[in-house]
Design an enzyme around this catalytic site. Structure first.
Site, PDB file in Angstrom:
ATOM      1  N   SER A  44      -9.489   1.740   3.006  1.00  0.00           N
ATOM      2  CA  SER A  44      -8.628   2.565   2.199  1.00  0.00           C
ATOM      3  C   SER A  44      -7.594   1.778   1.379  1.00  0.00           C
ATOM      4  O   SER A  44      -7.019   2.332   0.449  1.00  0.00           O
ATOM      5  CB  SER A  44      -7.884   3.560   3.103  1.00  0.00           C
ATOM      6  OG  SER A  44      -7.055   2.879   4.017  1.00  0.00           O
ATOM      7  N   LYS A  74       0.873  -1.174   0.000  1.00  0.00           N
ATOM      8  CA  LYS A  74       0.000   0.000   0.000  1.00  0.00           C
ATOM      9  C   LYS A  74       0.913   1.228   0.000  1.00  0.00           C
ATOM     10  O   LYS A  74       1.989   1.202   0.618  1.00  0.00           O
ATOM     11  CB  LYS A  74      -0.871  -0.053   1.257  1.00  0.00           C
ATOM     12  CG  LYS A  74      -1.868   1.080   1.403  1.00  0.00           C
ATOM     13  CD  LYS A  74      -2.736   0.843   2.644  1.00  0.00           C
ATOM     14  CE  LYS A  74      -3.748   1.923   2.894  1.00  0.00           C
ATOM     15  NZ  LYS A  74      -4.613   1.624   4.059  1.00  0.00           N
ATOM     16  N   SER A 104      -9.624  -0.898   7.006  1.00  0.00           N
ATOM     17  CA  SER A 104      -9.074  -0.681   5.658  1.00  0.00           C
ATOM     18  C   SER A 104      -8.443  -1.882   4.985  1.00  0.00           C
ATOM     19  O   SER A 104      -8.120  -1.807   3.799  1.00  0.00           O
ATOM     20  CB  SER A 104      -8.054   0.444   5.700  1.00  0.00           C
ATOM     21  OG  SER A 104      -8.742   1.657   5.676  1.00  0.00           O
TER      22      SER A 104
HETATM   23  N1  GLN Z   1     -12.892   3.533   6.552  1.00  0.00           N
HETATM   24  C1  GLN Z   1     -12.201   3.895   7.741  1.00  0.00           C
HETATM   25  C2  GLN Z   1     -11.849   5.358   7.735  1.00  0.00           C
HETATM   26  O1  GLN Z   1     -12.197   6.022   6.825  1.00  0.00           O
HETATM   27  C3  GLN Z   1     -11.034   3.022   7.957  1.00  0.00           C
HETATM   28  C4  GLN Z   1      -9.756   3.549   7.467  1.00  0.00           C
HETATM   29  C5  GLN Z   1      -8.580   2.672   7.765  1.00  0.00           C
HETATM   30  O2  GLN Z   1      -8.708   1.589   8.327  1.00  0.00           O
HETATM   31  N2  GLN Z   1      -7.416   3.187   7.444  1.00  0.00           N
HETATM   32  O3  GLN Z   1     -11.233   5.847   8.607  1.00  0.00           O
END
Ligand code: GLN
Length: 483
Positions: free
Chosen positions: A153, A78, A177
């Site tokens: 994400s 990532k 994410s």
């Molecule tokens: N969807 C969650 C957020 O927007 C999780 C993000 C993540 O785990 N980095 O914060």
């Protein structure tokens, strides 16, 4: 040469040892696939030179029978995990052109075991989002339906694995994410226990929640990656010194487990009925297999998402203060002068940050700054910390009586682009089933066990006791073959 598609590391390794394929050919074939599928926008960059150099070395080591444990593992990162001498941007304009000065501990460990790091994958800016629509470098398409989001994400990493552009990827999971995009793309995603994997070299979003974890096509590969990346690290004081078991050796165990499923999750009005039905089917199969499944109350569901967003935005507002246009990253070319005619430092900060960060990141920095401000600290930040403790205690209470908590990963399947991006609250509710594991620091996995009548996959999630990855992985493997 046409290289076949591989579904596991063990399959690749037997190809390498039998001489059916070389690591260079394998790497070249993945690189070719990445270029052929560039419309998905899953990769921001292919590390062609370093990947092929490494692959060549792996081939020599295979011949000499000195190859490491992950020889043949073609893995992507990532874009928030540092790899020395390679670009990293957290998919943000503010880190445009920035090159890592050192490698993350996970990267060092992967390379030491002969994995080939093939490139860096698109994500939501600074890992904030659930659809990958927040990337400054464009959206990622879900390879299973290109009108839909891959989740976020770690959307690029997950789409890359699902589209067979690499065998596996590393993502980060602060509130879901890894697991949420795994659910949307039909692959396995593991968020380890907080402290199981070093965060050294991962670009911080919310440090008391962030964890790096694997995204794979099967549970065994997740176990093999964990054996390599987990463990104590002198560069991260929150990385635990708890020994790392040989997770993949524990597969095939016939242990019978006690599993809780949360009534409040299953009966949550936002849950797609087909996901609910699938969970019931799985519980029936497990009961028939001798496991004990019981319904448990957890009347705190409504507190999870608000607690998560108060605490993570507070941490983000502090973590992201380093991007100021001074030491590194983007500096605005439009700096105003002071009355004395020199460049104004305040203007460097304001202009660079205003131009460098995207809307969602700015929203979270402002929210986080607000909840930490002196007049509101007690009402929000400090209260959310107390609620976090309560949620931890209540979840651990369940896990003193049960081995696992079974729940959905996501309320539905992958949604269409633009469907939720105009409404941050609707987007935040995507995280309702995943944030519990991050708030409590517990390990959790999303398994591609669901197929909706709309043709899209969905994940089933298991949460385990702290540092119980061994049981979690072996039981997950069992679920994948029996349900
Ligand atoms: N969807 C969650 C957020 O927007 C999780 C993000 C993540 O785990 N980095 O914060």
């Amino acid at each position: 040469m046409i290289v076949k598609s591989y579904s596991s590391l063990s399959e690749i390794q037997s190809g390498l040892t039998n001489g059916k394929v070389s690591c260079v050919e394998l790497t070249q074939s993945y690189i070719k696939r990445i270029h052929e599928n560039s419309h998905l926008n899953a990769f921001l960059e292919v590390f062609e030179i370093s990947a092929l150099e490494k692959a060549k070395l792996v081939d020599e080591k295979v011949k000499a029978k000195t190859a490491g444990k992950l020889a043949g593992m073609i893995i992507a990162l990532k874009d928030n995990i540092c790899y020395k001498g390679h670009k990293v941007s957290a998919s943000s304009k503010i880190l445009e052109g920035f090159e890592s000065l050192y490698s993350a501990t996970v990267v060092e460990r992967l390379l030491a075991e002969d994995a080939v790091i093939i490139g860096r994958c698109n994500c939501d800016e600074f890992a904030m989002g659930s659809s990958n629509e927040n990337s400054a470098l464009g959206k990622v398409l879900n390879p299973l339906d290109t009108n839909r989001v891959p989740g976020g994400s770690s959307g690029g990493s997950t789409a890359a694995v699902a589209a067979d552009l690499c065998l596996a990827a590393l993502g980060t999971d602060t509130g879901g994410s890894i697991r949420q995009p795994a659910s949307f793309c039909g692959v396995v995603g593991l968020k380890p226990t907080y402290g199981r994997v070093s965060r050294h070299g991962a670009i911080a979003y919310a440090s008391s929640f962030d964890q790096i974890g694997p995204i794979t096509k099967n549970v065994e590969d997740a176990a093999l990656i964990m054996e390599v990346i987990a463990g104590k690290d002198n560069y991260d004081s929150t990385a635990s010194s708890e020994p790392v078991p040989a997770y993949s050796n524990n597969f095939g165990s016939t242990k019978k487990y006690k599993i809780a499923y949360l009534k409040d999750c299953i009966e949550s009005p936002g849950l797609n009925p087909e996901i609910k039905t699938r969970i019931h089917e799985i519980t029936t199969t497990l009961t028939a297999g001798g496991h004990k499944i019981e319904v448990v109350d957890f009347p705190y569901l409504d507190y999870l998402v608000p607690t998560y967003y108060v605490l993570t935005t507070a941490e983000a507002s502090s973590n992201l203060s380093r991007y100021a246009g001074v030491t590194y990253g983007y500096r605005s070319p439009n700096i105003a002068n002071t009355p004395e005619g020199t460049a104004s430092l305040e203007s460097v900060y304001k202009k660079s940050r205003s131009e460098g960060f995207g809307t969602e990141v700015k929203r979270r920095i402002m929210l986080g700054t607000f909840v930490l401000s002196s007049g509101y600290y007690d009402a929000y930040y400090s209260k959310a910390q107390r609620v976090r403790r309560l949620l931890k205690d209540k979840t651990n209470e369940i896990l003193t009586n049960y081995d696992f908590i079974l729940l959905p990963t996501t309320p539905g399947t992958a949604f269409e682009f633009g469907h939720k991006s105009a409404d941050p609250i609707a987007m935040y509710l995507e995280d309702i089933f995943t944030v519990q594991a991050n708030i409590t620091g517990l390990p959790a996995i999303s398994l591609p066990l669901g197929k909706h009548s709309n043709g899209l996959p969905f994940g089933i999630q298991l949460v385990a006791k702290s540092f119980a990855e061994s049981d979690l992985l072996s039981f997950s493997n069992h679920l994948m073959t029996s349900c």
